[in-house]
Design a protein around this motif. Structure first.
Motif, PDB file in Angstrom:
ATOM      1  N   UNK A 138     -15.556  -0.422 -17.814  1.00  0.00           N
ATOM      2  CA  UNK A 138     -14.773  -0.143 -19.005  1.00  0.00           C
ATOM      3  C   UNK A 138     -15.555   0.851 -19.865  1.00  0.00           C
ATOM      4  N   UNK A 139     -14.896   1.892 -20.402  1.00  0.00           N
ATOM      5  CA  UNK A 139     -15.617   2.898 -21.195  1.00  0.00           C
ATOM      6  C   UNK A 139     -16.485   2.320 -22.309  1.00  0.00           C
ATOM      7  N   UNK A 140     -16.110   1.164 -22.847  1.00  0.00           N
ATOM      8  CA  UNK A 140     -16.905   0.586 -23.935  1.00  0.00           C
ATOM      9  C   UNK A 140     -18.290   0.173 -23.458  1.00  0.00           C
ATOM     10  N   UNK A 141     -18.407  -0.058 -22.145  1.00  0.00           N
ATOM     11  CA  UNK A 141     -19.696  -0.490 -21.583  1.00  0.00           C
ATOM     12  C   UNK A 141     -20.462   0.643 -20.898  1.00  0.00           C
ATOM     13  N   UNK A 142     -19.882   1.822 -20.822  1.00  0.00           N
ATOM     14  CA  UNK A 142     -20.513   2.894 -20.055  1.00  0.00           C
ATOM     15  C   UNK A 142     -21.846   3.354 -20.644  1.00  0.00           C
ATOM     16  N   UNK A 143     -22.013   3.190 -21.956  1.00  0.00           N
ATOM     17  CA  UNK A 143     -23.277   3.614 -22.565  1.00  0.00           C
ATOM     18  C   UNK A 143     -24.470   2.850 -21.992  1.00  0.00           C
ATOM     19  N   UNK A 144     -24.201   1.671 -21.421  1.00  0.00           N
ATOM     20  CA  UNK A 144     -25.279   0.879 -20.820  1.00  0.00           C
ATOM     21  C   UNK A 144     -25.583   1.308 -19.383  1.00  0.00           C
ATOM     22  N   UNK A 145     -24.783   2.222 -18.852  1.00  0.00           N
ATOM     23  CA  UNK A 145     -24.951   2.648 -17.458  1.00  0.00           C
ATOM     24  C   UNK A 145     -25.052   4.173 -17.366  1.00  0.00           C
ATOM     25  N   UNK A 146     -25.458   4.790 -18.453  1.00  0.00           N
ATOM     26  CA  UNK A 146     -25.480   6.249 -18.558  1.00  0.00           C
ATOM     27  C   UNK A 146     -26.274   6.890 -17.418  1.00  0.00           C
ATOM     28  N   UNK A 147     -27.362   6.249 -17.038  1.00  0.00           N
ATOM     29  CA  UNK A 147     -28.263   6.820 -16.022  1.00  0.00           C
ATOM     30  C   UNK A 147     -27.611   6.934 -14.651  1.00  0.00           C
ATOM     31  N   UNK A 148     -26.535   6.191 -14.397  1.00  0.00           N
ATOM     32  CA  UNK A 148     -25.923   6.242 -13.071  1.00  0.00           C
ATOM     33  C   UNK A 148     -25.347   7.616 -12.755  1.00  0.00           C
ATOM     34  N   UNK A 149     -25.032   8.392 -13.786  1.00  0.00           N
ATOM     35  CA  UNK A 149     -24.547   9.747 -13.541  1.00  0.00           C
ATOM     36  C   UNK A 149     -25.639  10.803 -13.681  1.00  0.00           C
ATOM     37  N   UNK A 206     -13.228  16.331 -11.931  1.00  0.00           N
ATOM     38  CA  UNK A 206     -13.864  17.476 -12.583  1.00  0.00           C
ATOM     39  C   UNK A 206     -15.377  17.365 -12.497  1.00  0.00           C
ATOM     40  N   UNK A 207     -15.888  16.158 -12.650  1.00  0.00           N
ATOM     41  CA  UNK A 207     -17.326  15.914 -12.497  1.00  0.00           C
ATOM     42  C   UNK A 207     -17.769  16.309 -11.086  1.00  0.00           C
ATOM     43  N   UNK A 266     -25.398   8.274  -1.915  1.00  0.00           N
ATOM     44  CA  UNK A 266     -25.908   7.658  -3.130  1.00  0.00           C
ATOM     45  C   UNK A 266     -25.150   8.130  -4.356  1.00  0.00           C
ATOM     46  N   UNK A 267     -24.862   9.440  -4.415  1.00  0.00           N
ATOM     47  CA  UNK A 267     -24.075   9.986  -5.523  1.00  0.00           C
ATOM     48  C   UNK A 267     -22.694   9.337  -5.565  1.00  0.00           C
ATOM     49  N   UNK A 268     -22.060   9.228  -4.412  1.00  0.00           N
ATOM     50  CA  UNK A 268     -20.713   8.651  -4.353  1.00  0.00           C
ATOM     51  C   UNK A 268     -20.726   7.200  -4.840  1.00  0.00           C
ATOM     52  N   UNK A 269     -21.676   6.406  -4.367  1.00  0.00           N
ATOM     53  CA  UNK A 269     -21.726   4.995  -4.762  1.00  0.00           C
ATOM     54  C   UNK A 269     -22.020   4.832  -6.247  1.00  0.00           C
ATOM     55  N   UNK A 270     -22.997   5.585  -6.753  1.00  0.00           N
ATOM     56  CA  UNK A 270     -23.334   5.482  -8.179  1.00  0.00           C
ATOM     57  C   UNK A 270     -22.169   5.933  -9.056  1.00  0.00           C
ATOM     58  N   UNK A 271     -21.507   7.009  -8.639  1.00  0.00           N
ATOM     59  CA  UNK A 271     -20.405   7.550  -9.437  1.00  0.00           C
ATOM     60  C   UNK A 271     -19.250   6.562  -9.522  1.00  0.00           C
ATOM     61  N   UNK A 272     -18.850   5.999  -8.392  1.00  0.00           N
ATOM     62  CA  UNK A 272     -17.735   5.056  -8.419  1.00  0.00           C
ATOM     63  C   UNK A 272     -18.098   3.779  -9.175  1.00  0.00           C
ATOM     64  N   UNK A 273     -19.330   3.347  -9.037  1.00  0.00           N
ATOM     65  CA  UNK A 273     -19.766   2.159  -9.772  1.00  0.00           C
ATOM     66  C   UNK A 273     -19.687   2.418 -11.278  1.00  0.00           C
ATOM     67  N   UNK A 274     -20.094   3.604 -11.703  1.00  0.00           N
ATOM     68  CA  UNK A 274     -20.037   3.953 -13.128  1.00  0.00           C
ATOM     69  C   UNK A 274     -18.594   3.986 -13.629  1.00  0.00           C
ATOM     70  N   UNK A 275     -17.718   4.668 -12.888  1.00  0.00           N
ATOM     71  CA  UNK A 275     -16.357   4.857 -13.379  1.00  0.00           C
ATOM     72  C   UNK A 275     -15.551   3.561 -13.387  1.00  0.00           C
ATOM     73  N   UNK A 276     -15.962   2.574 -12.629  1.00  0.00           N
ATOM     74  CA  UNK A 276     -15.258   1.288 -12.649  1.00  0.00           C
ATOM     75  C   UNK A 276     -15.527   0.527 -13.942  1.00  0.00           C
TER      76      UNK A 276
END
Length: 635
Positions: free
Chosen positions: A405-416, A464-465, A393-403
């Motif tokens: 664009x950084x401009x949209x990451x604030x909407x997916x903060x909880x995935x990490x 690093x994460x 679950x960690x692996x899937x959520x992490x890769x989904x988050x990093x894919x």
């Protein structure tokens, strides 16, 4: 040459075997070089309870099925056995099995310790003689391979890690691999290697996950003794060895386990339980005692004869549930009407009790993707008894988050942040494995968004994460230098990429993170405990910044980890301190040597009595773009 009556089995052996409790069957079954009545030869034993007859065939008798019939034991074990004089090491052989269905088939030996080089399919008379020189490693293994020690695993496929540059189609031998792999792993700072299955398998594109020779090191790379040498060389350098092990399914090749004696012997006769629809392979019948003895003996064999330090058990979820990859209406149920495979559950418990009960300092690791509870709980507490479990679950959520664009990451903060809510329910290993870089999923570097610099910065901060989160670590070969192509099992990794600064910088980053991970107790001492982790700021979604502390038993070892997952340089960012103290930056993914921008905090940071993040004291620092930094108390 005739077949002489002879047996290695005692009545007690037979009793253990048929009750599913004989875990050293490799000492009895198979082909054993021995002396009987002062004559050198080979003792054969094979389990085929429903066969009409079984004979040994090979070059020595021109593959004559009538020449050397084995004797069926007079008890109910279903074992055929006998001694053939004057046979020697290196002879090829098979069993000619006249099955229950009246069909004569030629089968390889399920317990053979060596097989012919594929595509040939005969077994080979061999031994496991080897003078081991790793006593020093084995004596300290219980301490070094413990759950409170660092475990950074380098996963690799022996056939494609490196190839012979002069003959790229030729895979290297175990001895050749030892010469380059051992210094590389040592230099990179990994504590463990994990070999994708090295047991004999006929179909190369299966990567080793469809095994026919469970007790044989693949002859593609040499002899069993050469594999022992490779493992010994790793041990001499304090590098532990984990083997991928596949008790979940096997292929239907004519020379293999399938329909062995004219019946469904190793596989379940009910194809809702005995056939895997995704892999087109056959599922072991875990309800059968003799099959459980076979599998657990195989697990112990690799720990015993090859000094393996751990087993990563493949596809555990597929074993636990009858409805894995099946529609509910097409799946079998257990006697209570549930989907759990009760036989498989008991097998896994027996397996882990046998492994941990017989060997000091080893680990079993479940590749398990379901929510089955207690995978790493002890058997006596109702669990399956594994040492660790992959955190899928960690692996899937992490890769989904990093894919994103950084401009949209604030909407997916909880995935990490979400994974910490369950991070300590099991002993988790964080994997970026071979499964994530094949079948169109793209390489790790091309999962990252942005231009070239941003892709590499993203990947550095991703690693690093991983290295600073709770749990042990696993990284597939090539990921450490940002291999650009998807993994190709037919070719070597693209080592030439290291002539380019971004890739060399990535390799240097992973080397440095291994050094950080293995030298800082806060990163490994409490990997599986709430006591080892504390959020400092999990809520700055607008800036996509995460701040957390990693803790050991000593407060002075506490680390503060800051991640900036946007390409914006954050100056004078205030961070609350877990306690008052002077802090210094001991690691940053943005260092120029890593191909970063070099925006470091090089001065000692002094605490200010200004509340922040719910803490009394805080510091101001600069956070690099798409970067990770680690702080520790300094002077």
């Amino acid at each position: 040459m005739e077949v002489l009556a002879y047996s290695l089995f005692s009545d007690f052996d037979i009793s253990l075997f048929i009750s599913g409790k004989h875990f050293r069957l490799y000492e009895k079954f198979g082909a054993h070089l021995t002396t009987h009545q002062d004559i050198d030869g080979v003792y054969f034993a094979v389990w085929a309870p429903n066969a009409r007859s079984v004979s040994v065939i090979g070059d020595f008798n021109q593959w004559n099925k009538d020449s050397h019939p084995l004797n069926r034991r007079l008890d109910s074990s279903g074992i055929w056995e006998g001694f053939i004089p004057h046979l020697t090491k290196g002879e090829v052989y098979k069993y000619a099995v006249n099955g229950f269905d009246g069909v004569m088939v030629e089968k390889g030996d399920p317990y053979a310790t060596k097989w012919e080089h594929p595509p040939k399919t005969a077994s080979v008379i061999w031994d496991n003689d080897y003078t081991w020189k790793d006593k020093a490693w084995l004596s300290k293994r219980p301490k070094l391979n413990a759950l409170n020690k660092p475990m950074s695993v380098y996963e690799l496929h022996l056939g494609s890690w490196q190839r012979d540059p002069a003959a790229p189609k030729r895979v290297l031998t175990y001895t050749e691999i030892a010469a380059s792999l051992v210094p590389y792993v040592l230099d990179m700072g990994f504590t463990h290697v994990e070999f994708m299955p090295i047991m004999e398998y006929p179909y190369y594109p299966s990567w080793g996950y469809q095994i026919t020779g469970y007790f044989a090191a693949s002859s593609r790379h040499g002899t069993p003794q050469e594999l022992m040498f490779l493992i010994e060389e790793l041990h001499k350098n304090n590098i532990a060895v984990i083997l991928d092990w596949v008790p979940s399914h096997f292929p239907g090749d004519a020379h293999g386990l399938y329909h062995f004696d004219g019946t469904h012997l190793y596989e379940h006769a009910d194809m809702r339980k005995g056939f895997h629809p995704d892999w087109k392979s056959y599922i072991f019948n875990y309800d059968r005692n003799e099959v459980r003895s076979f599998l657990i003996s195989n697990a112990l064999y690799w720990l015993d004869k090859f000094h393996a330090d751990g087993l990563r058990v493949d596809a555990v979820a597929s074993m636990l549930y009858f409805d894995f990859s099946r529609k509910a209406e097409e799946a079998a149920t257990n006697k209570y009407g549930g989907s759990e495979n009760l036989g498989a559950i008991e097998f896994l418990k027996d397996l882990n009790e046998a492994v941990y009960g017989n060997f000091e300092g080893v680990q079993t690791i479940a590749e398990e993707s379901s929510t089955y509870p207690g995978v790493t709980n002890p058997v006596y507490a109702g669990g399956l008894g594994f040492g660790m479990k992959w955190m899928m679950g960690w692996m899937n959520d992490t890769l989904k988050y990093f894919k994103n664009d950084p401009i949209n990451r604030k909407h997916h903060h909880h995935q990490l942040t979400f994974s910490i809510t369950y991070a300590f329910t099991e002993n988790f290993m964080l994997p970026f494995s071979h499964d994530e870089v094949v079948h169109g999923k793209s390489s790790m570097i091309y999962k990252m968004p942005g231009d070239e610099w941003q892709k590499f910065a993203n990947l550095r901060v991703l690693y690093a994460y991983m290295f600073t989160q709770p749990g042990t670590k696993l990284l597939f070969m090539g990921n450490e230098f940002a291999q650009t192509h998807e993994w190709d099992f037919k070719n070597s990794l693209d080592w030439h990429l290291l002539q380019h600064p971004p890739h060399l910088g990535m390799q240097k980053t992973v080397r440095a993170m291994n050094k950080l991970y293995t030298s800082e107790p806060a990163l490994y001492e409490r990997s599986f405990s709430y006591d080892g982790f504390e959020w400092i700021n999990a809520d700055d979604a607008d800036h996509s910044i995460y701040i957390y502390a990693r803790k050991s038993s000593k407060a002075k070892d506490t680390l503060i980890v800051i991640l900036n997952l946007t390409p914006v340089y954050r100056e004078n960012y205030r961070v609350g301190l877990p306690f008052k103290g002077k802090w210094k930056e001991i690691f940053s993914t943005d260092a120029e040597e890593f191909f970063g921008s070099g925006k470091l905090n090089e001065k000692l940071m002094l605490p200010e009595k200004e509340a922040c993040h719910g803490r009394e004291y805080s510091i101001l620092l600069n956070i690099p773009p798409l970067g990770a930094m680690v702080l520790k108390q300094g002077k």
